[in-house]
Design a protein around this motif. Structure first.
Motif, PDB file in Angstrom:
ATOM      1  N   LEU A   1       8.257 -35.497   8.876  1.00 14.71           N
ATOM      2  CA  LEU A   1       7.057 -34.776   8.515  1.00 14.71           C
ATOM      3  C   LEU A   1       6.797 -35.097   7.049  1.00 14.71           C
ATOM      4  O   LEU A   1       7.723 -35.045   6.239  1.00 14.71           O
ATOM      5  N   THR A   2       5.582 -35.468   6.707  1.00 17.99           N
ATOM      6  CA  THR A   2       5.235 -35.736   5.312  1.00 17.99           C
ATOM      7  C   THR A   2       4.762 -34.439   4.670  1.00 17.99           C
ATOM      8  O   THR A   2       3.888 -33.763   5.204  1.00 17.99           O
TER       9      THR A   2
ATOM     10  N   ASN B   1       9.862 -23.696  12.382  1.00 17.08           N
ATOM     11  CA  ASN B   1       8.779 -23.600  13.364  1.00 17.08           C
ATOM     12  C   ASN B   1       7.396 -23.432  12.762  1.00 17.08           C
ATOM     13  O   ASN B   1       6.412 -23.852  13.350  1.00 17.08           O
ATOM     14  N   THR B   2       7.318 -22.786  11.586  1.00 19.73           N
ATOM     15  CA  THR B   2       6.024 -22.504  10.977  1.00 19.73           C
ATOM     16  C   THR B   2       5.970 -23.076   9.563  1.00 19.73           C
ATOM     17  O   THR B   2       6.990 -23.462   8.988  1.00 19.73           O
ATOM     18  N   VAL B   3       4.782 -23.082   8.994  1.00 15.90           N
ATOM     19  CA  VAL B   3       4.638 -23.517   7.607  1.00 15.90           C
ATOM     20  C   VAL B   3       5.478 -22.626   6.695  1.00 15.90           C
ATOM     21  O   VAL B   3       6.138 -23.102   5.774  1.00 15.90           O
ATOM     22  N   ALA B   4       5.500 -21.320   6.957  1.00 16.94           N
ATOM     23  CA  ALA B   4       6.316 -20.404   6.147  1.00 16.94           C
ATOM     24  C   ALA B   4       7.800 -20.770   6.223  1.00 16.94           C
ATOM     25  O   ALA B   4       8.509 -20.696   5.215  1.00 16.94           O
TER      26      ALA B   4
ATOM     27  N   ARG C   1       1.775 -34.199  11.496  1.00 21.16           N
ATOM     28  CA  ARG C   1       2.339 -35.334  10.753  1.00 21.16           C
ATOM     29  C   ARG C   1       2.441 -35.025   9.269  1.00 21.16           C
ATOM     30  O   ARG C   1       3.266 -35.598   8.580  1.00 21.16           O
ATOM     31  N   GLU C   2       1.540 -34.158   8.767  1.00 22.76           N
ATOM     32  CA  GLU C   2       1.479 -33.895   7.329  1.00 22.76           C
ATOM     33  C   GLU C   2       1.207 -32.425   7.063  1.00 22.76           C
ATOM     34  O   GLU C   2       0.365 -31.817   7.702  1.00 22.76           O
TER      35      GLU C   2
ATOM     36  N   GLU D   1      12.997 -34.236   7.658  1.00 22.30           N
ATOM     37  CA  GLU D   1      13.255 -34.321   9.097  1.00 22.30           C
ATOM     38  C   GLU D   1      12.561 -33.144   9.767  1.00 22.30           C
ATOM     39  O   GLU D   1      12.696 -32.003   9.328  1.00 22.30           O
ATOM     40  N   ARG D   2      11.827 -33.414  10.807  1.00 21.83           N
ATOM     41  CA  ARG D   2      11.104 -32.357  11.514  1.00 21.83           C
ATOM     42  C   ARG D   2      12.043 -31.234  11.952  1.00 21.83           C
ATOM     43  O   ARG D   2      11.698 -30.059  11.890  1.00 21.83           O
TER      44      ARG D   2
END
Length: 88
Positions: free
Chosen positions: A6-7, A32-35, A77-78, A26-27
């Protein structure tokens, strides 16, 4: 098979505190969330903690679309992290 990455892109004072424009994570580490992602990055300490320690001061975009911090990352992706945008 290569790990999915993930960028993460940083803007304004977030970028200045962290000292980089972007990085790959690494993903599987992102949560799970942006937080979750913000908490993981802030836990690195230093400039990360300074810039990301108070998520209320941040805004995010997932694949260039504004998103609340509780938004699932999904197959993004970003993720961009930046201060609130002020207008005049």
């Amino acid at each position: 098979m290569a790990m999915a990455t993930l960028t993460i892109v940083y803007f304004a004072w977030v970028r200045e505190a962290i000292g980089r424009d972007e990085e790959q994570v690494e993903r599987a580490q992102a949560g799970n969330t942006v937080a979750d992602l913000i908490a993981m990055l802030a836990a690195r300490g230093g400039g990360y903690a300074q810039a990301l320690g108070d998520p209320a001061r941040l805004r995010a975009a997932i694949d260039q679309r504004f998103a609340p911090l509780d938004t699932p990352i999904g197959d993004a992706r970003e993720i961009a992290l930046f201060p609130p945008v002020t207008g005049g």
